[in-house]
Scaffold this active site. Structure first.
Site, mmCIF file in Angstrom:
data_model
loop_
_atom_site.group_PDB
_atom_site.id
_atom_site.type_symbol
_atom_site.label_atom_id
_atom_site.label_comp_id
_atom_site.label_asym_id
_atom_site.label_seq_id
_atom_site.Cartn_x
_atom_site.Cartn_y
_atom_site.Cartn_z
ATOM 1 N N SER A 27 1.039 -1.137 0.126
ATOM 2 C CA SER A 27 -0.120 -0.064 0.162
ATOM 3 C C SER A 27 1.044 1.308 -0.064
ATOM 4 C CB SER A 27 -0.984 0.190 1.107
ATOM 5 O OG SER A 27 -1.917 -0.785 1.093
ATOM 6 N N ARG A 31 1.374 4.419 -2.912
ATOM 7 C CA ARG A 31 1.390 5.786 -2.555
ATOM 8 C C ARG A 31 2.638 6.592 -3.020
ATOM 9 N NH1 ARG A 31 -2.592 2.904 -0.534
ATOM 10 N NH2 ARG A 31 -4.440 3.569 0.213
ATOM 11 N N ASP A 342 -7.140 -7.792 4.354
ATOM 12 C CA ASP A 342 -6.128 -8.661 3.867
ATOM 13 C C ASP A 342 -5.645 -10.035 4.626
ATOM 14 O OD1 ASP A 342 -6.682 -6.987 1.664
ATOM 15 O OD2 ASP A 342 -4.874 -5.754 1.943
ATOM 16 N N LYS A 369 -12.724 -8.742 -4.058
ATOM 17 C CA LYS A 369 -11.032 -8.744 -3.703
ATOM 18 C C LYS A 369 -10.695 -9.472 -5.131
ATOM 19 C CE LYS A 369 -10.631 -6.458 -0.242
ATOM 20 N NZ LYS A 369 -10.113 -5.058 -0.514
HETATM 21 C C1 S3P Z 1 -5.832 -1.020 -0.294
HETATM 22 C C2 S3P Z 1 -6.743 -0.922 0.463
HETATM 23 C C3 S3P Z 1 -7.745 -2.327 0.738
HETATM 24 C C4 S3P Z 1 -6.845 -3.550 0.565
HETATM 25 C C5 S3P Z 1 -5.925 -3.544 -0.523
HETATM 26 C C6 S3P Z 1 -5.045 -2.261 -0.584
HETATM 27 C C7 S3P Z 1 -4.987 0.170 -0.460
HETATM 28 O O1 S3P Z 1 -8.672 -2.366 -0.399
HETATM 29 O O2 S3P Z 1 -7.715 -4.833 0.547
HETATM 30 O O3 S3P Z 1 -5.298 -4.773 -0.508
HETATM 31 O O4 S3P Z 1 -3.729 0.074 -0.430
HETATM 32 O O5 S3P Z 1 -5.559 1.264 -0.327
HETATM 33 P P1 S3P Z 1 -10.076 -1.721 -0.031
HETATM 34 O O6 S3P Z 1 -9.724 -0.206 -0.359
HETATM 35 O O7 S3P Z 1 -10.820 -2.184 -1.420
HETATM 36 O O8 S3P Z 1 -10.876 -2.224 1.127
#
Ligand code: S3P
Length: 455
Positions: A27, A31, A342, A369
């Site tokens: 994540s 970003r 996750d 997912k």
């Molecule tokens: C993520 C947000 C989550 C997560 C994904 C990564 C992110 O998804 O499940 O693996 O980096 O913002 P959602 O925003 O759909 O919940």
């Protein structure tokens, strides 16, 4: 990237022991790449996750005009990203390839919405099934336009009227504008991708954009944007950003991914005499809900926060899990779900050995997912001989350790399922035929090497 997955994951119950640094956080890597691309100047980045998903984001920002000078090093991708800054991005010649990555596609849609650019986005089969309307709805209200890609002519104009059916899945074309209007958005889902897409569009909108979510989702966008010079406010479940802010380059080092660490830690909770330490791991409270739940189940977990290592205001540290005999069932409440979204598949595996019935309440988001993960968890654990049920959007797992000696399990191309079934094989000494292990490359290249290192 090094993972060469064995087609057949043959388990053994030898304890896992040792200390390890799992790959960097996915994540945060997305970003850091995106914000560096938006920023004015050259950001120095260290330890970006070298995985297929992050490479999708890097490929997209490069196609949009960011300049990348990046090398593969031991702790991930390192080098510089020079953003397009005030000059804005190029209109890309070809469709931006998002691969399997929901975060790449949804965050990019937010970024592109607020820029004078038209771009098409494509994804693999799984991503092309996933809902994009959750970001398209708010971004359309702000003034961006979305078209199914086939409805968009090569000349860059919609091949049908803008009133035609909007796109709701990839492939699609987004037509952004620098004159977006701010909105106050009440998100129906607790999703960091939705929140981030709207906030990133809000960065270029007229007025103050706010997003209110039903429960708190991961807050990396809010915590990292200030490192690039942007200001936001967070009040309870509402995050607000005022448009017209510029981002400036910064230096970032990405810590290890708690979601990847979760697989090794749960493996240690399942295999007698194990003791595993994960180092340099991100400890953001919106990400480590799985540690709270494992502790509630009776797992022996020690957490040490490293006061000197951090990215922006993100906490980093070390987690040790020592095997303890009896785990107890627990109930995971809906407000806890976003902080472990996750990790549900690997926690469900832990629940198969916990006394009683563990209930994961309101985990319907798992249906959208990388696969219908909720259904896949039920089918996979049932195939392993476990007592597991899906009731409305709740997942119920009763204590019944897997007892089938060999079976075939499908991953549905979903990396987190591939790792969950591999840990099941290792923890319960099962010879499992697991299809689709190569999907692990999207988030945790080197997974099998790390498991071996701890063996
Ligand atoms: C993520 C947000 C989550 C997560 C994904 C990564 C992110 O998804 O499940 O693996 O980096 O913002 P959602 O925003 O759909 O919940």
């Amino acid at each position: 990237m090094t993972t060469r997955p064995p087609r057949e994951a043959t388990g053994s119950q030898r304890p896992l022991k040792g200390s390890i640094r799992v790959p960097s956080d996915k994540s945060l890597s997305h970003r850091v790449a995106l914000f560096s691309a938006l920023a004015q100047g050259r950001s120095r980045v260290r330890g970006l996750l070298d995985s297929l998903d992050v490479r999708s984001t890097l490929g997209a920002i490069e196609a949009l005009g960011a300049q990348l000078d990046i090398k593969v090093e031991a702790d991930g991708l390192c080098g510089t990203i020079t953003g397009w800054g005030d000059a804005g991005p190029h209109g890309p010649k070809n469709a931006l390839q998002c691969g399997n990555s929901g975060t790449t596609s949804r965050l990019l849609l937010g970024v592109l919405s607020g820029l004078d650019v038209t771009a098409s986005l494509e994804g693999d089969e799984s991503l092309s099934r996933r809902p994009m309307d959750r970001v398209i709805a708010p971004l359309t209200k702000m003034g961006a336009r979305f078209y199914p890609s086939e409805a968009f002519s090569q000349e860059g104009a919609p091949a049908h009227t803008p009133e035609g059916a909007p796109a709701s899945t990839l492939p699609l074309t987004v037509k952004g504008t620098s004159s977006l209007e701010a909105i106050a958005y009440q998100s129906p889902v607790a999703s960091a991708q939705v929140k981030s897409a709207v906030l990133l569009a809000g960065l270029n909108a007229r007025g103050t954009t706010s997003v209110t979510e039903p429960y708190k989702s991961r807050d990396h966008t809010e915590l990292l944007l200030p490192a690039y010079g942007a200001s936001l406010t967070v009040e309870g479940l509402t995050t607000s950003i005022t448009g017209g802010q510029r981002l400036f380059a910064t230096d970032c080092e990405v810590p290890a991914d708690p979601s990847s660490a979760a697989f090794l830690l749960v493996a240690a909770a399942l295999i007698p005499q194990s003791e595993v330490t994960v180092r340099d791991v991100l400890l953001n409270p919106t990400r480590v809900g799985f540690l709270t739940v494992l502790r509630r189940m009776g797992a022996d977990i020690a957490i040490k926060i490293n006061k000197n290592a951090h990215l922006g205001t993100e906490q980093v540290g070390e987690v040790t899990l020592r095997y303890r005999e009896e785990l107890e069932a627990t109930t995971v409440e809906p407000y806890e779900v976003p902080a472990l979204i996750d990790e549900v598949s690997i926690l469900a595996l832990a629940a198969t050995v916990a006394k009683g019935t563990t209930i994961f309440k309101q985990v319907g988001e798992l249906r959208v997912k990388e696969s219908d993960r909720l259904n896949a968890i039920v089918c996979g654990l049932t195939a392993l001989g476990c007592d597991v049920r899906e009731e409305d959007d709740d997942l119920r797992v009763s204590c019944a350790p897997p007892h089938i000696r060999a079976t075939r399990l499908a991953t549905h191309g979903d990396h987190r399922l591939a790792m969950t079934w591999s840990i099941a094989a290792r923890a319960f000494a099962l010879a499992l035929d697991i299809y689709g292990l190569e999907s692990i490359e999207v988030s945790y290249p080197g997974f099998f090497d790390d498991l071996k290192r701890l063996s």
